[in-house]
Motif scaffolding. Sequence first.
Motif, PDB file in Angstrom:
ATOM      1  N   ASP A 172       2.097 -20.009  -9.705  1.00 19.14           N
ATOM      2  CA  ASP A 172       2.743 -18.839  -9.405  1.00 19.14           C
ATOM      3  C   ASP A 172       2.458 -17.983  -8.080  1.00 19.14           C
ATOM      4  O   ASP A 172       1.176 -18.115  -7.744  1.00 19.14           O
ATOM      5  N   VAL A 173       3.295 -17.865  -7.391  1.00 20.27           N
ATOM      6  CA  VAL A 173       2.789 -17.239  -5.905  1.00 20.27           C
ATOM      7  C   VAL A 173       3.740 -15.911  -5.571  1.00 20.27           C
ATOM      8  O   VAL A 173       4.740 -15.538  -6.377  1.00 20.27           O
ATOM      9  N   GLU A 174       3.253 -15.269  -4.617  1.00 18.06           N
ATOM     10  CA  GLU A 174       3.857 -14.165  -4.074  1.00 18.06           C
ATOM     11  C   GLU A 174       4.722 -14.540  -3.027  1.00 18.06           C
ATOM     12  O   GLU A 174       4.447 -14.751  -1.913  1.00 18.06           O
ATOM     13  N   GLY A 175       5.979 -14.419  -3.394  1.00 16.09           N
ATOM     14  CA  GLY A 175       6.922 -14.751  -2.321  1.00 16.09           C
ATOM     15  C   GLY A 175       7.381 -13.795  -1.130  1.00 16.09           C
ATOM     16  O   GLY A 175       7.579 -14.224  -0.122  1.00 16.09           O
ATOM     17  N   TYR A 176       7.199 -12.581  -1.459  1.00 16.74           N
ATOM     18  CA  TYR A 176       7.372 -11.346  -0.559  1.00 16.74           C
ATOM     19  C   TYR A 176       6.732 -10.301  -0.875  1.00 16.74           C
ATOM     20  O   TYR A 176       5.710  -9.972  -0.179  1.00 16.74           O
ATOM     21  N   GLY A 177       7.004  -9.378  -2.010  1.00 13.66           N
ATOM     22  CA  GLY A 177       6.223  -8.234  -2.034  1.00 13.66           C
ATOM     23  C   GLY A 177       7.197  -7.053  -1.953  1.00 13.66           C
ATOM     24  O   GLY A 177       6.801  -6.243  -1.083  1.00 13.66           O
ATOM     25  N   LEU A 178       8.137  -7.025  -2.794  1.00 18.55           N
ATOM     26  CA  LEU A 178       8.977  -5.950  -2.697  1.00 18.55           C
ATOM     27  C   LEU A 178       8.252  -4.628  -2.733  1.00 18.55           C
ATOM     28  O   LEU A 178       8.738  -3.621  -2.256  1.00 18.55           O
ATOM     29  N   VAL A 179       7.438  -4.653  -3.619  1.00 24.55           N
ATOM     30  CA  VAL A 179       6.782  -3.140  -3.768  1.00 24.55           C
ATOM     31  C   VAL A 179       6.001  -2.629  -2.459  1.00 24.55           C
ATOM     32  O   VAL A 179       5.840  -1.550  -2.373  1.00 24.55           O
ATOM     33  N   VAL A 180       5.694  -3.562  -1.583  1.00 29.93           N
ATOM     34  CA  VAL A 180       5.057  -3.103  -0.392  1.00 29.93           C
ATOM     35  C   VAL A 180       6.080  -2.188   0.482  1.00 29.93           C
ATOM     36  O   VAL A 180       5.963  -1.338   1.189  1.00 29.93           O
ATOM     37  N   GLN A 181       7.314  -2.738   0.308  1.00 28.70           N
ATOM     38  CA  GLN A 181       8.422  -2.173   0.920  1.00 28.70           C
ATOM     39  C   GLN A 181       8.893  -0.723   0.388  1.00 28.70           C
ATOM     40  O   GLN A 181       8.961   0.392   1.116  1.00 28.70           O
ATOM     41  N   GLU A 182       8.783  -0.733  -0.897  1.00 31.48           N
ATOM     42  CA  GLU A 182       8.800   0.451  -1.611  1.00 31.48           C
ATOM     43  C   GLU A 182       7.580   1.540  -1.156  1.00 31.48           C
ATOM     44  O   GLU A 182       8.184   2.813  -0.834  1.00 31.48           O
ATOM     45  N   ALA A 183       6.695   1.324  -1.254  1.00 26.97           N
ATOM     46  CA  ALA A 183       5.269   1.878  -0.818  1.00 26.97           C
ATOM     47  C   ALA A 183       5.487   2.460   0.828  1.00 26.97           C
ATOM     48  O   ALA A 183       5.299   3.462   1.028  1.00 26.97           O
ATOM     49  N   ALA A 184       5.869   1.509   1.605  1.00 24.81           N
ATOM     50  CA  ALA A 184       6.246   1.969   2.906  1.00 24.81           C
ATOM     51  C   ALA A 184       7.319   2.941   3.037  1.00 24.81           C
ATOM     52  O   ALA A 184       7.135   3.875   3.984  1.00 24.81           O
ATOM     53  N   LEU A 185       8.346   2.680   2.262  1.00 31.33           N
ATOM     54  CA  LEU A 185       9.419   3.762   2.500  1.00 31.33           C
ATOM     55  C   LEU A 185       8.886   5.001   1.965  1.00 31.33           C
ATOM     56  O   LEU A 185       9.331   6.228   2.499  1.00 31.33           O
ATOM     57  N   SER A 186       7.854   5.158   1.178  1.00 28.78           N
ATOM     58  CA  SER A 186       7.295   6.194   0.700  1.00 28.78           C
ATOM     59  C   SER A 186       6.087   6.825   1.711  1.00 28.78           C
ATOM     60  O   SER A 186       5.406   7.824   1.465  1.00 28.78           O
ATOM     61  N   GLY A 187       5.976   6.187   2.854  1.00 25.69           N
ATOM     62  CA  GLY A 187       5.132   6.483   3.879  1.00 25.69           C
ATOM     63  C   GLY A 187       3.445   5.975   3.664  1.00 25.69           C
ATOM     64  O   GLY A 187       2.754   6.663   4.224  1.00 25.69           O
ATOM     65  N   LEU A 188       3.377   4.885   2.973  1.00 23.65           N
ATOM     66  CA  LEU A 188       2.035   4.385   2.535  1.00 23.65           C
ATOM     67  C   LEU A 188       2.052   2.956   3.372  1.00 23.65           C
ATOM     68  O   LEU A 188       2.489   2.347   3.113  1.00 23.65           O
ATOM     69  N   PRO A 189       0.744   3.001   4.154  1.00 26.76           N
ATOM     70  CA  PRO A 189       0.386   1.591   4.541  1.00 26.76           C
ATOM     71  C   PRO A 189      -0.196   0.835   3.610  1.00 26.76           C
ATOM     72  O   PRO A 189      -0.461   1.449   2.385  1.00 26.76           O
ATOM     73  N   ALA A 190      -0.307  -0.313   3.624  1.00 30.88           N
ATOM     74  CA  ALA A 190      -0.639  -1.410   2.663  1.00 30.88           C
ATOM     75  C   ALA A 190      -1.610  -2.171   3.132  1.00 30.88           C
ATOM     76  O   ALA A 190      -1.834  -2.730   4.224  1.00 30.88           O
ATOM     77  N   VAL A 191      -2.720  -2.789   2.238  1.00 31.62           N
ATOM     78  CA  VAL A 191      -3.897  -3.694   2.179  1.00 31.62           C
ATOM     79  C   VAL A 191      -2.990  -4.942   1.383  1.00 31.62           C
ATOM     80  O   VAL A 191      -3.228  -4.555   0.251  1.00 31.62           O
ATOM     81  N   VAL A 192      -2.923  -6.049   1.882  1.00 31.91           N
ATOM     82  CA  VAL A 192      -2.339  -7.165   1.334  1.00 31.91           C
ATOM     83  C   VAL A 192      -3.127  -8.607   1.429  1.00 31.91           C
ATOM     84  O   VAL A 192      -3.787  -8.405   2.599  1.00 31.91           O
ATOM     85  N   SER A 193      -2.862  -9.263   0.683  1.00 37.76           N
ATOM     86  CA  SER A 193      -3.488 -10.583   1.035  1.00 37.76           C
ATOM     87  C   SER A 193      -2.830 -11.780   1.909  1.00 37.76           C
ATOM     88  O   SER A 193      -1.447 -11.574   1.952  1.00 37.76           O
ATOM     89  N   GLN A 194      -3.570 -12.410   2.414  1.00 43.57           N
ATOM     90  CA  GLN A 194      -2.877 -13.828   3.115  1.00 43.57           C
ATOM     91  C   GLN A 194      -2.413 -14.734   2.450  1.00 43.57           C
ATOM     92  O   GLN A 194      -2.643 -14.861   1.125  1.00 43.57           O
ATOM     93  N   ASP A 195      -2.213 -15.816   3.056  1.00 39.80           N
ATOM     94  CA  ASP A 195      -1.624 -17.082   2.539  1.00 39.80           C
ATOM     95  C   ASP A 195      -0.354 -16.997   1.435  1.00 39.80           C
ATOM     96  O   ASP A 195      -0.623 -17.613   0.521  1.00 39.80           O
ATOM     97  N   CYS A 196       0.328 -15.894   1.454  1.00 38.77           N
ATOM     98  CA  CYS A 196       1.604 -15.864   0.866  1.00 38.77           C
ATOM     99  C   CYS A 196       2.533 -15.012   1.477  1.00 38.77           C
ATOM    100  O   CYS A 196       2.371 -14.737   2.507  1.00 38.77           O
TER     101      CYS A 196
END
Length: 259
Positions: A172-196
């Motif tokens: 199972d892999v992370e294809g994109y990360g929709l919640v990162v977009q939701e956070a961004a729209l809310s004004g939050l930067p994100a720390v995410v993992s590489q290789d996905c």
Amino acid sequence: RLPWVAVGHGTEFVNRAAGVRLLTRRAIDSAAAMIAVSEYTAGLIREAARPRHLIVIPNAADGERFRPGLDASAWRQWGGGPVLLTVGQVSERKAQDVVIRALPRILADQPDARYVIAGLPSRREAFATLAHELGVADKVHFTGMVADRDLPALYNAADLFVLVSRRAADGDVEGYGLVVQEAALSGLPAVVSQDCGLTEAIREGETGLSVPPNDPDATAAAVLSLLNDESRRREMGRQARQSALASTWSERIAEYDRV
């Protein structure tokens, strides 16, 4: 005999039984076009099949629902310190345990920080045990499932979004990360993992930071670099929102219509 379009998210194309892989390949072969939600997912599709026409259209979020400035008082019962937030099933793939392992180092520098974990609590017991063993249980808060109507306010209660997913043992892999977009729209930067696919949901150093998967030390360093620099964090959050506003579902739907 009607032309049809397939949409791939990532997990469909890795570590599946031979029969399932065959059926997936046949389905893709018969589709008039294949849409991938990220370049990362497109790569998985190319490894699994030969689609006639492959287009990348990233996932998006609702630019009207997710926004800063919402009343988040109901979610600020954790105190006045900085709040780290992960939204997603409490699971091996979402890797909340990596953030929990990073907490001792984070708390050594930011002792009032809290880690809020929202989502289906599949592995809550195991991760809560880990937090207890590391002596950070009082800093970790599991909300369980959060109703859709409450999610925008929850993002507003956070100071930084963290999602350092890994590839799970079953592929199972992370294809994109929709919640990162939701956070961004809310004004939050994100720390995410590489290789996905998560790295495609940020602009490195501008709207977020990426770290190697399964690396608590790198995760802690990235989190602290933003918690210890409020002006940088706020500017990255502003840029994250501006970037996300240019790629909401309104824009993505237009791309689907063209296909």
